[in-house]
Design an enzyme around this catalytic site. Sequence first.
Site, PDB file in Angstrom:
ATOM      1  N   ASP A 168      51.182  76.100  40.524  1.00 53.93           N
ATOM      2  CA  ASP A 168      49.793  75.645  40.260  1.00 53.93           C
ATOM      3  C   ASP A 168      49.659  74.906  39.327  1.00 53.93           C
ATOM      4  O   ASP A 168      48.705  73.981  38.447  1.00 53.93           O
ATOM      5  CB  ASP A 168      48.606  76.198  40.628  1.00 53.93           C
ATOM      6  CG  ASP A 168      48.470  77.003  40.030  1.00 53.93           C
ATOM      7  OD1 ASP A 168      49.165  77.859  39.726  1.00 53.93           O
ATOM      8  OD2 ASP A 168      47.722  78.138  39.471  1.00 53.93           O
ATOM      9  N   HIS A 169      51.166  75.207  38.065  1.00 52.82           N
ATOM     10  CA  HIS A 169      51.221  74.673  37.106  1.00 52.82           C
ATOM     11  C   HIS A 169      52.198  73.601  36.484  1.00 52.82           C
ATOM     12  O   HIS A 169      52.278  72.927  35.657  1.00 52.82           O
ATOM     13  CB  HIS A 169      51.157  75.427  36.083  1.00 52.82           C
ATOM     14  CG  HIS A 169      49.826  76.803  36.256  1.00 52.82           C
ATOM     15  ND1 HIS A 169      49.046  76.108  35.328  1.00 52.82           N
ATOM     16  CD2 HIS A 169      49.817  77.760  36.809  1.00 52.82           C
ATOM     17  CE1 HIS A 169      47.874  77.113  35.291  1.00 52.82           C
ATOM     18  NE2 HIS A 169      48.472  77.919  36.349  1.00 52.82           N
ATOM     19  N   ASP A 208      46.560  81.309  32.542  1.00 51.34           N
ATOM     20  CA  ASP A 208      47.197  81.918  33.336  1.00 51.34           C
ATOM     21  C   ASP A 208      47.926  83.328  31.802  1.00 51.34           C
ATOM     22  O   ASP A 208      48.401  83.040  31.359  1.00 51.34           O
ATOM     23  CB  ASP A 208      48.751  81.731  33.741  1.00 51.34           C
ATOM     24  CG  ASP A 208      47.708  81.004  34.836  1.00 51.34           C
ATOM     25  OD1 ASP A 208      46.870  80.189  34.903  1.00 51.34           O
ATOM     26  OD2 ASP A 208      48.253  80.721  35.583  1.00 51.34           O
ATOM     27  N   HIS A 238      51.284  87.181  31.290  1.00 53.48           N
ATOM     28  CA  HIS A 238      51.061  87.229  33.285  1.00 53.48           C
ATOM     29  C   HIS A 238      51.555  87.797  33.379  1.00 53.48           C
ATOM     30  O   HIS A 238      53.027  88.751  32.952  1.00 53.48           O
ATOM     31  CB  HIS A 238      50.783  85.413  33.056  1.00 53.48           C
ATOM     32  CG  HIS A 238      50.814  84.975  34.204  1.00 53.48           C
ATOM     33  ND1 HIS A 238      49.116  85.507  34.833  1.00 53.48           N
ATOM     34  CD2 HIS A 238      50.647  83.947  35.334  1.00 53.48           C
ATOM     35  CE1 HIS A 238      48.892  84.703  35.735  1.00 53.48           C
ATOM     36  NE2 HIS A 238      49.963  84.134  36.173  1.00 53.48           N
ATOM     37  N   HIS A 291      54.517  78.663  37.754  1.00 53.50           N
ATOM     38  CA  HIS A 291      54.035  78.505  38.726  1.00 53.50           C
ATOM     39  C   HIS A 291      53.419  77.384  39.339  1.00 53.50           C
ATOM     40  O   HIS A 291      53.320  76.255  38.554  1.00 53.50           O
ATOM     41  CB  HIS A 291      52.941  79.830  38.490  1.00 53.50           C
ATOM     42  CG  HIS A 291      53.188  80.576  38.169  1.00 53.50           C
ATOM     43  ND1 HIS A 291      52.516  82.172  38.266  1.00 53.50           N
ATOM     44  CD2 HIS A 291      53.588  82.066  39.336  1.00 53.50           C
ATOM     45  CE1 HIS A 291      52.909  83.655  38.135  1.00 53.50           C
ATOM     46  NE2 HIS A 291      53.445  83.121  39.095  1.00 53.50           N
ATOM     47  N   HIS A 324      53.675  77.883  32.417  1.00 52.59           N
ATOM     48  CA  HIS A 324      54.831  78.611  33.704  1.00 52.59           C
ATOM     49  C   HIS A 324      55.638  77.882  35.076  1.00 52.59           C
ATOM     50  O   HIS A 324      54.476  76.563  34.872  1.00 52.59           O
ATOM     51  CB  HIS A 324      54.369  79.928  33.499  1.00 52.59           C
ATOM     52  CG  HIS A 324      53.127  79.818  34.469  1.00 52.59           C
ATOM     53  ND1 HIS A 324      51.745  79.254  33.557  1.00 52.59           N
ATOM     54  CD2 HIS A 324      52.695  80.448  35.437  1.00 52.59           C
ATOM     55  CE1 HIS A 324      51.129  79.694  34.273  1.00 52.59           C
ATOM     56  NE2 HIS A 324      51.534  80.302  35.386  1.00 52.59           N
TER      57      HIS A 324
END
Length: 295
Positions: A65-66, A196, A133, A63, A61
């Site tokens: 931090d990914h 997640d 998520h 976000h 996804h």
Amino acid sequence: MRELVVLGTASQVPTRTRNHNGYLLRWDGEGLLLDPGEGTQRQMTHAGVAASQITRICLTHVHGDHCFGLPGVLARMALDGVEHPVELHYPASGEEVVRALVAVAHAALDLRLRPHGEGGPVAPGLEVAPLAHRVETYGYRLVEPDGRTLLPERLAAAGITGPAVGRLVREGRLGAVRLEDVSVPRPGQRFAFVMDTAECDGAAALADGADLLVAESTFADADADLADAYRHLTAGQAGALARAAGAGTLVLTHFSSRYPDVAPLAAQAAAQAGAARVVAAADLDRVAFPPRRRT
């Protein structure tokens, strides 16, 4: 060679000892970079991972931090003169974010964008399934086809040697000798990446029969209310996922910064994981695939 190189294990907030997410799966001739968070390029240097080893990039996804490490990785690949095609898989709803990240890199690469909007195969042997998520999220599953292991003593008894062995494998039969007469089944290995998500059918489908299961373990069991609110797994839920799936090895990662010591989370997962081996990942760990299962 098949192994998981752990580049980062933190969730939203990195710590002094844990970088943002990042994982490189070495799978025979392929290198799958999964969820490259901020700082992944530097972690690759520490881990001895060359940019040229990456053949495919998979985002669960968008976000930060990914995926915020994506521009740096792409720029490094261009700088190092990577010439082979690189496929980038991501949820279709993240198209705008992904294109912005790719544009920032200004990378001269043969980069092929592969968005997906539903579960199913996305490349040979590679499939995705939707997770639960706060934004559209997909986990990944890599499956090796089942095969057969040749038995030298049976080949010798049948008088099959040299090029005839290859012909038998290709054609399945050589005269009166069938392939199954001189071999035993060899189950294909399976890798699953579940990141997640709250508990859901997609996570269970991805994990089913995995030899190596990488699963988020953002929260301790005592913080199940936070896990539910933010749509994440607790350590115990990750362990239960591995047990229900019959997984061989469970690699826990994506730890909240509230836990400076993740040993208690590993213990909580192990208490629920059944026969699965549980590993609490640390940055720069290398996790080998378990021995191939027997039928």
